[in-house]
Design a protein around this motif. Structure first.
Motif: not given
Ligand SMILES: Cc1cc2nc3c(=O)[nH]c(=O)nc-3n(C[C@H](O)[C@H](O)[C@H](O)COP(=O)(O)O)c2cc1C
Length: 212
Positions: A9, A15-16, A85, A87, A127-128, A159-160
């Motif tokens: 990330s 989250s990662t 994740v 998209y 979520r997905a 996690a968001l």
């Molecule tokens: C460009 C982008 C695309 C994303 N696409 C998805 C998705 O397809 N499905 C989902 O559930 N979350 C999606 N997310 C949410 C992230 O996967 C999630 O917030 C994750 O915890 C982020 O990890 P990080 O904090 O390590 O970057 C997306 C986020 C971003 C910025």
């Protein structure tokens, strides 16, 4: 023994990273050294398919951490690759990073930095899209003769942002079980090596394209 982890990330403390930290705690308990490398937020070049790595033994681009990572990988006994994740696929930056890390290491003596070593991908989404992302990550391991480590669920959590990670009880449990399985496998490999069990030599004579 050492595990090398990659945070795919651009958010170095999101989250990662929280998922990798959970696994690092287990490795610490198992007396296994751990290093986390961050792909970071700076641009990461894509592979341009020039093939120069077959001559140089490394990627021609040396300014974004890929060659450094492969250098560290040579001394590592196991790997965890973490990605958010995006998209429903892994982050673009981890794909660019790993395309070059694995491709530049598959020549000559062949994938020595990764071959016959345990590997696991961990993926996080709000979520997905986790399963599709996990599938893509696992492709790197199979073609590199790595040993793909599993857990009590596919290696995914939800996690968001970082604060959500501890709330996913099953996701965090999956990560801890994964780390224990990897630690056990690494110890088994070492015990085998100490007892004279060496990895098999691969056949490498045939390379058959579909059109010629
Ligand atoms: C460009 C982008 C695309 C994303 N696409 C998805 C998705 O397809 N499905 C989902 O559930 N979350 C999606 N997310 C949410 C992230 O996967 C999630 O917030 C994750 O915890 C982020 O990890 P990080 O904090 O390590 O970057 C997306 C986020 C971003 C910025």
């Amino acid at each position: 023994m050492k595990v090398l982890m990659l945070n795919g990330s651009s958010n170095t403390n999101g989250s990662t990273r929280a998922g990798l930290d959970i696994m690092a705690e287990v490795f610490d308990t198992e007396k296994i050294e751990c290093e986390i490398v961050c792909v970071g937020a700076k641009p990461v070049r894509d592979c341009i398919g020039c093939g120069k790595c077959s001559e140089k033994g490394m990627c021609i681009f040396s300014d974004d951490g890929v060659n450094e990572f492969v250098g560290k990988a040579t001394d590592a006994d196991g790997f965890v690759f973490g990605t958010p994740v995006y998209y429903a696929h892994p982050s673009g930056r981890i794909l660019s990073f790993l395309d070059r890390a694995f491709f530049s290491n598959m020549w000559g003596t062949g994938a020595a930095a990764f071959r016959h070593k345990p590997a696991a991908a961990i993926v996080v989404a709000r979520r997905a899209g986790t399963s599709a992302t996990y599938d893509v990550m696992n492709k790197y391991f199979g073609i590199s003769q790595m040993l793909n480590v599993g857990s009590t669920y596919w290696n995914e959590f939800h996690a968001l942002s970082r604060e959500d990670v501890p709330k996913d009880a099953e996701g965090t449990q999956t990560l801890r079980n994964l780390a224990r399985n990897m630690a056990w496998l690494m110890k088994c490999i070492k015990a085998g090596r100490d007892a004279g069990v060496t990895p098999p030599a691969a056949e490498a004579d045939s390379m058959t394209n579909f059109v010629r």
